[in-house]
Design a protein around this motif. Structure first.
Motif, mmCIF file in Angstrom:
data_model
loop_
_atom_site.group_PDB
_atom_site.id
_atom_site.type_symbol
_atom_site.label_atom_id
_atom_site.label_comp_id
_atom_site.label_asym_id
_atom_site.label_seq_id
_atom_site.Cartn_x
_atom_site.Cartn_y
_atom_site.Cartn_z
ATOM 1 N N ASP A 185 4.782 -10.810 27.122
ATOM 2 C CA ASP A 185 5.386 -10.684 28.445
ATOM 3 C C ASP A 185 5.755 -12.085 28.952
ATOM 4 N N ALA A 186 6.400 -12.131 30.106
ATOM 5 C CA ALA A 186 6.934 -13.403 30.613
ATOM 6 C C ALA A 186 5.833 -14.437 30.848
ATOM 7 N N ASP A 187 4.688 -13.990 31.367
ATOM 8 C CA ASP A 187 3.591 -14.930 31.635
ATOM 9 C C ASP A 187 3.060 -15.540 30.346
ATOM 10 N N ALA A 188 2.890 -14.707 29.326
ATOM 11 C CA ALA A 188 2.373 -15.194 28.048
ATOM 12 C C ALA A 188 3.355 -16.161 27.400
ATOM 13 N N LEU A 189 4.641 -15.828 27.481
ATOM 14 C CA LEU A 189 5.655 -16.699 26.883
ATOM 15 C C LEU A 189 5.691 -18.044 27.589
ATOM 16 N N ASP A 190 5.625 -18.024 28.913
ATOM 17 C CA ASP A 190 5.621 -19.282 29.663
ATOM 18 C C ASP A 190 4.381 -20.117 29.334
ATOM 19 N N LEU A 191 3.246 -19.440 29.158
ATOM 20 C CA LEU A 191 2.015 -20.151 28.832
ATOM 21 C C LEU A 191 2.147 -20.871 27.494
ATOM 22 N N LEU A 192 2.655 -20.178 26.485
ATOM 23 C CA LEU A 192 2.802 -20.788 25.162
ATOM 24 C C LEU A 192 3.828 -21.919 25.176
ATOM 25 N N LYS A 193 4.880 -21.745 25.939
ATOM 26 C CA LYS A 193 5.874 -22.821 26.024
ATOM 27 C C LYS A 193 5.280 -24.053 26.688
ATOM 28 N N GLY A 194 4.431 -23.830 27.674
ATOM 29 C CA GLY A 194 3.770 -24.965 28.315
ATOM 30 C C GLY A 194 2.825 -25.678 27.371
ATOM 31 N N PHE A 195 2.049 -24.884 26.594
ATOM 32 C CA PHE A 195 1.137 -25.485 25.624
ATOM 33 C C PHE A 195 1.905 -26.240 24.532
ATOM 34 N N ALA A 196 3.068 -25.712 24.154
ATOM 35 C CA ALA A 196 3.851 -26.337 23.074
ATOM 36 C C ALA A 196 4.431 -27.682 23.498
ATOM 37 N N ASP A 197 4.798 -27.807 24.773
ATOM 38 C CA ASP A 197 5.284 -29.084 25.297
ATOM 39 C C ASP A 197 6.468 -29.630 24.500
ATOM 40 N N GLY A 198 7.421 -28.748 24.180
ATOM 41 C CA GLY A 198 8.637 -29.191 23.506
ATOM 42 C C GLY A 198 8.532 -29.287 22.004
ATOM 43 N N ASP A 199 7.366 -28.944 21.428
ATOM 44 C CA ASP A 199 7.139 -29.026 19.980
ATOM 45 C C ASP A 199 7.377 -27.643 19.377
ATOM 46 N N GLY A 200 8.472 -27.480 18.629
ATOM 47 C CA GLY A 200 8.828 -26.177 18.075
ATOM 48 C C GLY A 200 7.801 -25.656 17.083
ATOM 49 N N ARG A 201 7.278 -26.535 16.235
ATOM 50 C CA ARG A 201 6.277 -26.108 15.256
ATOM 51 C C ARG A 201 5.017 -25.614 15.951
ATOM 52 N N ARG A 202 4.583 -26.361 16.968
ATOM 53 C CA ARG A 202 3.390 -25.946 17.700
ATOM 54 C C ARG A 202 3.615 -24.605 18.386
ATOM 55 N N PHE A 203 4.798 -24.420 18.944
ATOM 56 C CA PHE A 203 5.109 -23.154 19.615
ATOM 57 C C PHE A 203 5.007 -21.984 18.651
ATOM 58 N N LEU A 204 5.586 -22.136 17.451
ATOM 59 C CA LEU A 204 5.563 -21.045 16.479
ATOM 60 C C LEU A 204 4.138 -20.795 15.970
ATOM 61 N N ASN A 205 3.371 -21.842 15.809
ATOM 62 C CA ASN A 205 1.977 -21.664 15.392
ATOM 63 C C ASN A 205 1.173 -20.912 16.449
ATOM 64 N N LEU A 206 1.377 -21.270 17.715
ATOM 65 C CA LEU A 206 0.693 -20.573 18.800
ATOM 66 C C LEU A 206 1.140 -19.114 18.887
ATOM 67 N N LEU A 207 2.442 -18.911 18.702
ATOM 68 C CA LEU A 207 2.994 -17.560 18.744
ATOM 69 C C LEU A 207 2.372 -16.696 17.653
ATOM 70 N N GLU A 208 2.275 -17.256 16.462
ATOM 71 C CA GLU A 208 1.663 -16.518 15.355
ATOM 72 C C GLU A 208 0.196 -16.233 15.643
ATOM 73 N N GLN A 209 -0.491 -17.190 16.232
ATOM 74 C CA GLN A 209 -1.914 -17.035 16.534
ATOM 75 C C GLN A 209 -2.166 -15.898 17.516
ATOM 76 N N VAL A 210 -1.402 -15.851 18.609
ATOM 77 C CA VAL A 210 -1.670 -14.826 19.638
ATOM 78 C C VAL A 210 -1.208 -13.447 19.192
ATOM 79 N N THR A 211 -0.112 -13.388 18.424
ATOM 80 C CA THR A 211 0.357 -12.063 17.985
ATOM 81 C C THR A 211 -0.548 -11.508 16.893
ATOM 82 N N ASN A 212 -1.090 -12.366 16.044
ATOM 83 C CA ASN A 212 -2.053 -11.881 15.040
ATOM 84 C C ASN A 212 -3.298 -11.329 15.727
ATOM 85 N N ALA A 213 -3.759 -12.031 16.774
ATOM 86 C CA ALA A 213 -4.940 -11.568 17.508
ATOM 87 C C ALA A 213 -4.662 -10.223 18.177
#
Length: 437
Positions: A185-213
């Motif tokens: 949802d929008a809140d989760a996406l915004d949270l991950l984008k904030g954690f990624a801080d402009g780093d595409g690799r970090r964003f995708l790693n976080l995305l994979e982590q939360v969706t696997n969970a």
């Protein structure tokens, strides 16, 4: 039956989504948009050596691969963290064999090229110059400081930018087919984008982590609370010994100098959020107190020193409060660099004028011989003089007129100092009667 020794592991999401063409590449439109320099070079198939300077996770390695693909060249990647001259020579030998046997050129990608020493960088020079290798270097450090000038003269430097929010959205859309039917949802996406801080690799790693969970828990939608529970906040982009640290420190310093308390607090928060060295922050504050505020508010120096001491006593987070306290005071204080400018002029004069002798009247005379030689003769003790000032007394070497290096401003306390000094000089000139100021 599956052979354990030949089964390939499932690649992580970031590798699955690694662009195969320029059109799949997300970000860096200032270099890869229509008519932009790298796109033109790739499309023409006429590649030049270049160095990609930017933060992690913005596509440096991928651009190296695409450079090789665009020119049908062999791609060799080495990391300057692990490689040495031996690895460079091996890459050169492979490039020569590729040219001799297949007529193909080679793109050598050197990750973290700033980690190579001068000898290692020099080993690349003749082969880059001859065209045997097209060098693509990746670095998070300023190339002008980390790469030697000979190599820089043979390679174009391109600056890569952190991925924007919209660009991270593009990555999310491309990742959806690989997320096992899970969405954010929008809140989760915004949270991950904030954690990624402009780093595409970090964003995708976080995305994979939360969706696997989420998939493991039988959920199909990840909300903000679930995303927060299945991740941990990553530190903002910050390198204690690199460019990002000094840029932020410089911005903090300039905000204090520019009398903007809010901006000073913003950069202070950024530095502390990135676990920056607080001693470097307080050092800058002490410098500002003397260099940029000076006698316009003499209290500023003591407050800056007290803030440094308070942090040493308290640590974080309590010790951050006196630093913020002092930072807002320094930013709001009147500014004067008159003392700093006078000091620079004095140093220049001493450097150019040589070792002029101390006048006799300014020398102490602890022995009878020194007294007989005229030491201390003619010296007047200012506190015993009218107004506490020995009008007309010179404190410079013989023949040196008072140069007037210190010119107080009309701001803050310094205005009163300037008025007082002007009055004292009038006593030297005899233009005013000797009376209490």
């Amino acid at each position: 039956m599956t052979d354990l020794f030949t089964t390939k592991p499932k690649p992580p999401l970031a590798e699955l989504l690694r662009p195969k063409t320029l059109d799949e590449f997300v970000g860096q439109r200032h270099l890869l948009g229509p008519g932009k320099p790298l796109r033109l070079a790739f499309e023409a198939g006429k590649l030049h050596s270049f160095i990609l300077w930017g933060p992690p996770g913005v596509g440096k390695t991928t651009l190296g691969r695409l450079a090789a693909s665009a020119t049908d060249s062999r791609f060799i990647a080495i990391s300057a963290v692990l490689a040495g001259v031996k690895d460079i020579r091996q890459a050169i030998d492979e490039a020569q064999a590729e040219l001799d046997n297949h007529g193909r050129s080679t793109v050598l990608f050197v990750d973290e090229i700033h980690r190579f020493n001068k000898a290692q960088q020099d080993a690349l020079l003749p082969h880059v110059e001859s065209g045997l290798l097209t060098l693509v270097g990746g670095t998070t450090e300023h190339p002008g400081l980390a790469v030697n000038s000979a190599l820089l003269s043979r390679a174009q430097v391109y600056t890569l930018e952190p991925l924007s929010s919209d660009e991270l959205n593009q990555l999310y859309e491309r990742a959806l087919p690989h997320l096992q039917g899970v969405t954010l949802d929008a809140d989760a996406l915004d949270l991950l984008k904030g954690f990624a801080d402009g780093d595409g690799r970090r964003f995708l790693n976080l995305l994979e982590q939360v969706t696997n969970a989420a998939s493991g828990a039988g959920k199909t939608v990840v909300d903000g609370q679930s995303a927060k529970l299945s991740t941990s906040p990553s530190l903002r982009r910050f390198d204690k010994g690199g460019d990002e640290f000094y840029w932020q420190l410089s911005a903090f310093h300039k905000s204090l100098r520019g009398s903007d308390p809010d901006a000073a607090l913003y950069w202070l928060a950024r530095i502390l959020d990135g676990s920056g060295d607080v001693s470097q922050v307080t050092r800058r504050m002490v410098v500002v107190a003397s260099e940029d505020i000076g006698n316009a508010d003499p209290q500023a120096l003591q407050l800056a020193l007290n803030a440094a001491l308070a942090y040493e006593r308290l640590g974080s987070p309590e010790g951050e409060i006196p630093i913020a306290h002092a930072a807002t005071y320094l930013a709001a204080a009147p500014k004067s660099n008159a003392a700093y400018a006078a000091w620079n002029k004095a140093k220049t004069f001493v450097k150019n004028s040589g070792s002029l002798p101390v006048p006799l009247h300014l020398r102490n005379a602890p022995t009878k011989l020194m007294q007989q030689m005229g030491y201390h003769e003619g010296y007047r003790y200012a506190p015993d003089e009218p107004n506490g000032y020995a009008a007309g007394q010179s404190y410079f070497p013989e023949g040196v007129a008072r140069p007037g290096w210190y010119q107080p401003t009309d701001r803050g306390v310094e205005r009163r100092l300037g008025e007082w000094l002007t009055w004292l000089r009038s006593l030297d000139d005899g233009t005013l009667p000797e009376a209490d100021a």
